[in-house]
Design a protein around this motif. Sequence first.
Motif, PDB file in Angstrom:
ATOM      1  N   TRP A   8       0.836  -1.196   0.000  1.00  0.00           N
ATOM      2  CA  TRP A   8       0.000   0.000   0.000  1.00  0.00           C
ATOM      3  C   TRP A   8       0.880   1.259   0.000  1.00  0.00           C
ATOM      4  O   TRP A   8       0.664   2.183  -0.783  1.00  0.00           O
ATOM      5  N   ASN A   9       1.899   1.256   0.852  1.00  0.00           N
ATOM      6  CA  ASN A   9       2.795   2.412   0.909  1.00  0.00           C
ATOM      7  C   ASN A   9       3.517   2.606  -0.419  1.00  0.00           C
ATOM      8  O   ASN A   9       3.665   3.724  -0.904  1.00  0.00           O
ATOM      9  N   TRP A  10       3.962   1.489  -0.980  1.00  0.00           N
ATOM     10  CA  TRP A  10       4.648   1.573  -2.264  1.00  0.00           C
ATOM     11  C   TRP A  10       3.706   2.136  -3.317  1.00  0.00           C
ATOM     12  O   TRP A  10       4.089   2.980  -4.118  1.00  0.00           O
ATOM     13  N   PHE A  11       2.487   1.674  -3.292  1.00  0.00           N
ATOM     14  CA  PHE A  11       1.493   2.118  -4.263  1.00  0.00           C
ATOM     15  C   PHE A  11       1.302   3.627  -4.179  1.00  0.00           C
ATOM     16  O   PHE A  11       1.291   4.330  -5.186  1.00  0.00           O
ATOM     17  N   TRP A  12       1.185   4.159  -2.950  1.00  0.00           N
ATOM     18  CA  TRP A  12       0.951   5.584  -2.807  1.00  0.00           C
ATOM     19  C   TRP A  12       2.158   6.412  -3.193  1.00  0.00           C
ATOM     20  O   TRP A  12       2.023   7.488  -3.757  1.00  0.00           O
ATOM     21  N   ARG A  13       3.354   5.878  -2.902  1.00  0.00           N
ATOM     22  CA  ARG A  13       4.550   6.591  -3.369  1.00  0.00           C
ATOM     23  C   ARG A  13       4.545   6.654  -4.885  1.00  0.00           C
ATOM     24  O   ARG A  13       4.893   7.659  -5.480  1.00  0.00           O
ATOM     25  N   TRP A  14       4.167   5.546  -5.502  1.00  0.00           N
ATOM     26  CA  TRP A  14       4.170   5.471  -6.962  1.00  0.00           C
ATOM     27  C   TRP A  14       3.133   6.432  -7.541  1.00  0.00           C
ATOM     28  O   TRP A  14       3.389   7.141  -8.507  1.00  0.00           O
ATOM     29  N   ARG A  16       1.978   9.166  -6.226  1.00  0.00           N
ATOM     30  CA  ARG A  16       2.375  10.571  -6.064  1.00  0.00           C
ATOM     31  C   ARG A  16       3.519  10.943  -6.988  1.00  0.00           C
ATOM     32  O   ARG A  16       3.677  12.087  -7.349  1.00  0.00           O
ATOM     33  N   ARG A  17       4.356   9.938  -7.335  1.00  0.00           N
ATOM     34  CA  ARG A  17       5.481  10.242  -8.196  1.00  0.00           C
ATOM     35  C   ARG A  17       5.059  10.344  -9.656  1.00  0.00           C
ATOM     36  O   ARG A  17       5.780  10.863 -10.491  1.00  0.00           O
TER      37      ARG A  17
END
Length: 118
Positions: A8-14, A16-17
């Motif tokens: 989930w965290n990875w998804f949100w970083r992705w 936003r990037r």
Amino acid sequence: MKWLRDLWNWFWRWVRRAPVPLRPIIVEDLPDALESKIVYLVGEGAYLWYAAMLCPCGCGETLHMSFLPDGHPKWELLRHDDGTVSLHPSVWRTKGCRSHFFLRKGMIVWCEPSSAPD
Ligand SMILES: [Zn+2]
């Protein structure tokens, strides 16, 4: 379920990037309520009069960029093969939020706030 949280965290970083470019649509009349992810190209037939969009800073102001040859200031619209648009020169609000940015291929490219006049 740590892996799920990591995912989930990875998804949100992705997310936003990878911001989504603004989508241009051609309209004859500007709607009363603009959507924030759209650049409105207002005109009739092949002739475009101006672009309108909500200020990307979030202040809620509608920005108008004239394409009329005798307009001042006036902007140039570049339409790209991928369906996005660019505006030239930059959009610079001299009042209110004083946002100063380029629209390049549908992406907002902010200019340094220090370059704004007082
Ligand atoms: Zn603004």
